[in-house]
Design an enzyme around this catalytic site. Structure first.
Site, mmCIF file in Angstrom:
data_model
loop_
_atom_site.group_PDB
_atom_site.id
_atom_site.type_symbol
_atom_site.label_atom_id
_atom_site.label_comp_id
_atom_site.label_asym_id
_atom_site.label_seq_id
_atom_site.Cartn_x
_atom_site.Cartn_y
_atom_site.Cartn_z
ATOM 1 N N GLY A 69 0.467 -1.532 0.044
ATOM 2 C CA GLY A 69 0.130 0.034 -0.156
ATOM 3 C C GLY A 69 1.016 1.684 -0.117
ATOM 4 O O GLY A 69 0.119 2.416 -0.042
ATOM 5 N N TRP A 71 2.551 2.973 -2.200
ATOM 6 C CA TRP A 71 2.118 3.816 -3.656
ATOM 7 C C TRP A 71 0.724 4.827 -3.757
ATOM 8 O O TRP A 71 0.868 5.565 -3.312
ATOM 9 C CB TRP A 71 1.796 3.462 -4.999
ATOM 10 C CG TRP A 71 3.387 2.974 -5.252
ATOM 11 C CD1 TRP A 71 4.829 2.609 -4.578
ATOM 12 C CD2 TRP A 71 3.663 2.976 -6.553
ATOM 13 N NE1 TRP A 71 5.535 3.100 -5.914
ATOM 14 C CE2 TRP A 71 5.172 2.997 -7.166
ATOM 15 C CE3 TRP A 71 2.947 3.107 -7.809
ATOM 16 C CZ2 TRP A 71 5.750 2.732 -7.962
ATOM 17 C CZ3 TRP A 71 3.372 3.540 -9.617
ATOM 18 C CH2 TRP A 71 5.629 3.300 -9.502
ATOM 19 N N ASP A 91 -4.543 -5.800 -6.011
ATOM 20 C CA ASP A 91 -3.119 -6.567 -5.867
ATOM 21 C C ASP A 91 -4.040 -7.999 -5.509
ATOM 22 O O ASP A 91 -4.679 -7.985 -5.648
ATOM 23 C CB ASP A 91 -2.337 -6.477 -4.948
ATOM 24 C CG ASP A 91 -0.857 -6.524 -5.033
ATOM 25 O OD1 ASP A 91 -0.026 -5.990 -5.097
ATOM 26 O OD2 ASP A 91 -0.508 -7.965 -4.141
ATOM 27 N N ASP A 107 -5.809 -11.239 -9.374
ATOM 28 C CA ASP A 107 -5.429 -11.617 -10.247
ATOM 29 C C ASP A 107 -5.817 -10.518 -11.635
ATOM 30 O O ASP A 107 -6.179 -10.723 -11.880
ATOM 31 C CB ASP A 107 -5.416 -12.668 -10.794
ATOM 32 C CG ASP A 107 -4.217 -13.266 -11.610
ATOM 33 O OD1 ASP A 107 -3.369 -12.298 -12.287
ATOM 34 O OD2 ASP A 107 -3.751 -13.789 -11.991
ATOM 35 N N ASP A 148 3.272 -1.240 -9.900
ATOM 36 C CA ASP A 148 3.866 -1.168 -10.032
ATOM 37 C C ASP A 148 4.383 -2.413 -9.741
ATOM 38 O O ASP A 148 4.888 -3.413 -9.072
ATOM 39 C CB ASP A 148 4.594 -0.813 -8.423
ATOM 40 C CG ASP A 148 5.320 -0.295 -8.240
ATOM 41 O OD1 ASP A 148 6.715 -1.158 -8.682
ATOM 42 O OD2 ASP A 148 6.069 -0.790 -6.532
ATOM 43 N N LYS A 207 5.923 0.069 -14.045
ATOM 44 C CA LYS A 207 7.370 -0.281 -14.274
ATOM 45 C C LYS A 207 7.370 -1.605 -15.288
ATOM 46 O O LYS A 207 6.937 -2.081 -15.042
ATOM 47 C CB LYS A 207 7.082 -0.901 -12.274
ATOM 48 C CG LYS A 207 8.704 -1.838 -12.068
ATOM 49 C CD LYS A 207 8.986 -1.570 -10.426
ATOM 50 C CE LYS A 207 7.925 -2.862 -10.068
ATOM 51 N NZ LYS A 207 8.694 -2.775 -9.107
#
Ligand SMILES: C[S@@+](CC[C@H](N)C(=O)[O-])C[C@H]1O[C@@H](n2cnc3c(N)ncnc32)[C@H](O)[C@@H]1O
Length: 257
Positions: A69, A71, A91, A107, A148, A207
């Site tokens: 958590g 970000w 997530d 997912d 991310d 990312k």
């Protein structure tokens, strides 16, 4: 342990006001932190935002790969968004409770999970949206998508790079279906610095692991859909890491591939 102890960003974590539950997630990059960001990775997003200023109050923001958590905490702080319906986090693992953040555990590569997230953001941004109300959704309803996401690394650079790129492809596809179109970016504005546009244009941050394939993806997909695409290595990223972040500013709308 040595690296963790010496890490300036681990030491720097301070109590953010947005955290309303103590982190309890066990993860090798997280130490359950009653006094600080729940992940040092928060500093990477903060540094990127210091440069581009895209985390603005009122914006609808989707945080992918959000656990534990860090970000999301940084997003809520920067946008001062404490009411529900603006910040969405997803997530595989649970995200800590953060005031103002609506989170989904699932997912992202699963079509149904992604659809659940998309509908949740659409309903919050546009009001309850009918299944067939394509018009209302066609201009987009999300301002910023950040990812991310990173699968567990195997140590095999080919496998890890491909896994990272698969997540980037999925995040990009989601962004192309949800980000607001930036019709206002006229020719003259396009020549301006991306920094001056990021605060009022749609933004995708992801990312990725540096590779030849990642570079082809940037040229063939990202540059086609966004006015500006830049690769950034954040100071808070570990020096030995191959990770970088793409920041894509100004969404042109979905283009035929
Ligand atoms: C580096 S961590 C994210 C840290 C987070 N940004 C923070 O500041 O707390 C990467 C995350 O990506 C998530 N992830 C990897 N693959 C995923 C997938 N297919 N769907 C959803 N999340 C995924 C992992 O569970 C992990 O929590």
């Amino acid at each position: 342990m040595q690296r963790q102890k010496a890490d300036v960003y681990v030491k720097q974590r301070t109590q953010p006001k947005s955290l309303n539950k103590q982190a309890s997630i066990q993860d090798d990059h997280v130490t359950a932190a009653p006094s600080g960001y729940v992940a040092r990775s928060a500093f990477k997003l903060l540094q990127l935002d210091d440069r581009y200023k895209f985390l603005r109050p009122g914006r609808v923001i989707v945080d992918l790969g959000a656990a534990p958590g860090g970000w999301s905490q940084a997003i809520v702080e920067r946008t001062r968004s404490r009411t529900a319906g603006k910040v969405f986090a997803l997530d595989l693992l649970p995200v800590v409770g953060i005031e103002g953040v609506t989170s989904i555990q699932g997912d992202f590569l699963d079509v149904e999970t992604q659809e659940r997230l998309r509908r949740m953001a659409a309903d919050a941004a546009l009001g309850s949206v009918d299944e067939n109300d394509a018009d209302k959704q066609s201009e987009g309803f999300v301002d910023v998508v950040v990812s991310d996401m990173m699968a567990n690394t195997t140590g095999n650079p080919i496998t890890d790079t491909e896994a990272s790129l698969e997540l980037c492809r999925a995040a990009t596809d989601f962004a192309l279906r949800t980000l607001k179109r930036d019709h206002h970016l006229l020719q003259s504005q396009e020549r301006k610095s991306p920094i001056s546009l990021a605060s009022k244009s749609s933004v995708l941050v992801m990312k990725y692991f540096m590779s030849h394939e990642a570079d082809s993806f940037r040229k063939q997909v990202l540059k086609k859909h966004f006015h500006f695409v830049k690769a950034e290595k954040m100071e808070a990223s570990r020096k030995e890491s191959r990770e970088q972040f793409w920041i894509c500013i100004g969404f042109k709308g979905r283009q035929s591939m």
